[in-house]
Design a protein around this motif. Structure first.
Motif, short mmCIF file in Angstrom:
data_model
loop_
_atom_site.label_atom_id
_atom_site.label_comp_id
_atom_site.label_asym_id
_atom_site.label_seq_id
_atom_site.Cartn_x
_atom_site.Cartn_y
_atom_site.Cartn_z
N LEU A 1 0.82 -1.21 0.00
CA LEU A 1 0.00 0.00 0.00
C LEU A 1 0.86 1.26 0.00
O LEU A 1 0.52 2.26 -0.65
CB LEU A 1 -0.93 0.00 1.21
N PHE A 2 1.97 1.22 0.72
CA PHE A 2 2.86 2.38 0.76
C PHE A 2 3.40 2.66 -0.65
O PHE A 2 3.44 3.81 -1.09
CB PHE A 2 4.02 2.11 1.72
N LYS A 3 3.78 1.61 -1.37
CA LYS A 3 4.26 1.76 -2.75
C LYS A 3 3.14 2.29 -3.64
O LYS A 3 3.37 3.14 -4.51
CB LYS A 3 4.75 0.41 -3.28
N LYS A 4 1.93 1.83 -3.42
CA LYS A 4 0.79 2.25 -4.24
C LYS A 4 0.55 3.75 -4.12
O LYS A 4 0.31 4.44 -5.13
CB LYS A 4 -0.46 1.49 -3.81
N TYR A 5 0.61 4.28 -2.90
CA TYR A 5 0.24 5.68 -2.69
C TYR A 5 1.40 6.66 -2.76
O TYR A 5 1.19 7.84 -3.00
CB TYR A 5 -0.47 5.82 -1.34
N THR A 6 2.62 6.18 -2.54
CA THR A 6 3.76 7.11 -2.56
C THR A 6 4.68 6.90 -3.75
O THR A 6 5.48 7.78 -4.07
CB THR A 6 4.60 6.98 -1.27
N GLY A 7 4.58 5.74 -4.38
CA GLY A 7 5.44 5.46 -5.53
C GLY A 7 6.78 4.85 -5.17
O GLY A 7 7.56 4.50 -6.05
N ILE A 8 7.08 4.72 -3.87
CA ILE A 8 8.33 4.12 -3.43
C ILE A 8 8.04 3.17 -2.26
O ILE A 8 6.97 3.21 -1.67
CB ILE A 8 9.36 5.17 -2.99
N TYR A 9 9.02 2.33 -1.94
CA TYR A 9 8.86 1.40 -0.83
C TYR A 9 9.34 2.04 0.48
O TYR A 9 10.15 2.97 0.46
CB TYR A 9 9.65 0.12 -1.10
N PRO A 10 8.87 1.53 1.62
CA PRO A 10 9.26 2.12 2.91
C PRO A 10 10.77 2.19 3.13
O PRO A 10 11.28 3.18 3.66
CB PRO A 10 8.59 1.18 3.92
N HIS A 11 11.51 1.16 2.71
CA HIS A 11 12.96 1.17 2.94
C HIS A 11 13.65 2.28 2.16
O HIS A 11 14.71 2.75 2.54
CB HIS A 11 13.57 -0.20 2.63
N GLU A 12 13.04 2.70 1.04
CA GLU A 12 13.62 3.80 0.26
C GLU A 12 13.47 5.13 1.00
O GLU A 12 14.35 5.99 0.92
CB GLU A 12 12.94 3.88 -1.10
#
Length: 337
Positions: free
Chosen positions: A300-311
């Motif tokens: 979901l984080f990737k879906k809404y922000t375009g990047i992964y949490p670790h990035e």
């Protein structure tokens, strides 16, 4: 640059950076490192608008006051908060990551509280009366009353669109003379988003009566305050005093998204703030915003922000607010303009 602005920079211990390549060379970049904050401020101004970028780490709770009487040339101020944790105290509004803030200049004082141990990164575009007169009144034939309503009633869901423009401004480093047109285009695009957002919102609200509109605002406020919990739809229906079906339909009509999407967006904004401003592990951040599943949270984080949490963990670090090797010369802002 006016004396009041230079005085503000001096009071915050900002120094002008020569040869800084962090932002576009068309503007001026300043750096500060004091007991309250460490980071950058970039400014670009024309006869029609001003663009500001704040990129700082707030070390401890800090109060800021902005007296709009000192900015008589400007009709409206608008900001996109890429990363923020604080409050506007007057008028009250929570300052959250991935949100927008728009205010009409009525000679008021704005007071802000920025929470310590957090990152503050914003892109602001402030519009001068000359641009409003030439662009909105001249080209689009809007009257002063309409313009005032646009900037006083524009609601918070233009943030996603403004965020895309903000990212383009943050990453623009072309230094040719013709590239200054880029900022004019982006300022007009930004203004168009605010205007279109206002009229789209008016169109949606026109089908809602005042009681339903207020009820939906109450529902969104409840979600804002309890986003990390699993909120039963029955509870939201009781808050709105509507059936589940009516609540689903009218909520989407007003906010242009479902209640589920609204909640997920609120969670992801909070998660991004935590990832960038704390030492919490990703799994702990996921749990703090309502997710037991690490993989579900990351998707979901990737879906809404375009990047992964670790990035986010990698890019948001304190050393990123330090001066680069190119920033060799430092000097205080001139008091003579």
């Amino acid at each position: 640059m006016n004396v009041d602005f230079d005085g503000f920079l001096n009071s915050q211990q900002y120094s002008l950076l020569e040869n800084c390549q962090r932002f576009s060379s068309h503007g001026k970049t300043y750096f500060t490192s004091n007991d309250e904050a460490e980071g950058f401020y970039w400014n670009y101004e024309t006869d029609y608008f001003r663009i500001n970028i704040h990129d700082s780490f707030i070390k401890k709770d800090s109060f800021l006051t902005m007296d709009l009487r000192q900015h008589k040339d400007f009709l409206a101020f608008s900001s996109y908060f890429k990363s923020a944790n604080g409050e506007c105290l007057s008028p009250y509004k929570a300052l959250r990551s991935k949100s927008s803030f728009i205010v009409l200049n009525q000679g008021q004082q704005l007071r802000f509280l920025l929470n310590g141990q957090s990152y503050f990164q914003t892109v602001e575009i402030d519009f001068k009366e000359s641009m409003i007169e030439d662009y909105l009144m001249g080209q689009f034939q809007l009257n002063q009353g309409e313009i005032n309503r646009i900037f006083t009633e524009s609601h918070k869901f233009n943030a996603e669109k403004l965020g895309k423009i903000a990212e383009e401004i943050l990453h623009y480093h072309v230094s040719s003379i013709g590239s200054e047109l880029f900022y004019e285009i982006k300022a007009k695009e930004w203004l168009s988003v605010i205007i279109n957002d206002y009229y789209n919102h008016q169109e949606g609200s026109s089908t809602l009566n005042a009681a339903d509109d207020l009820a939906l605002s109450n529902v969104s406020s409840y979600i804002d305050d309890h986003y990390a919990s699993d909120i039963p739809q029955e509870l939201l229906s009781k808050i709105a005093m509507m059936s589940k079906t009516k609540l689903k339909n009218t909520f989407k009509l007003k906010y242009k998204m479902t209640m589920t999407e609204y909640t997920q967006r609120r969670r992801m904004a909070a998660a991004e703030q935590l990832l960038g401003s704390t030492h919490l592990e990703i799994k702990d951040v996921a749990m703090s915003v309502g997710y037991q599943s690490h993989s579900r949270f990351s998707a979901l984080f990737k879906k809404y922000t375009g990047i992964y949490p670790h990035e986010v963990k990698r890019h948001h670090n304190h050393t990123g607010r330090s001066k680069c090797d190119k920033c060799q010369q430092l000097k205080k802002p001139s008091q003579n303009g």
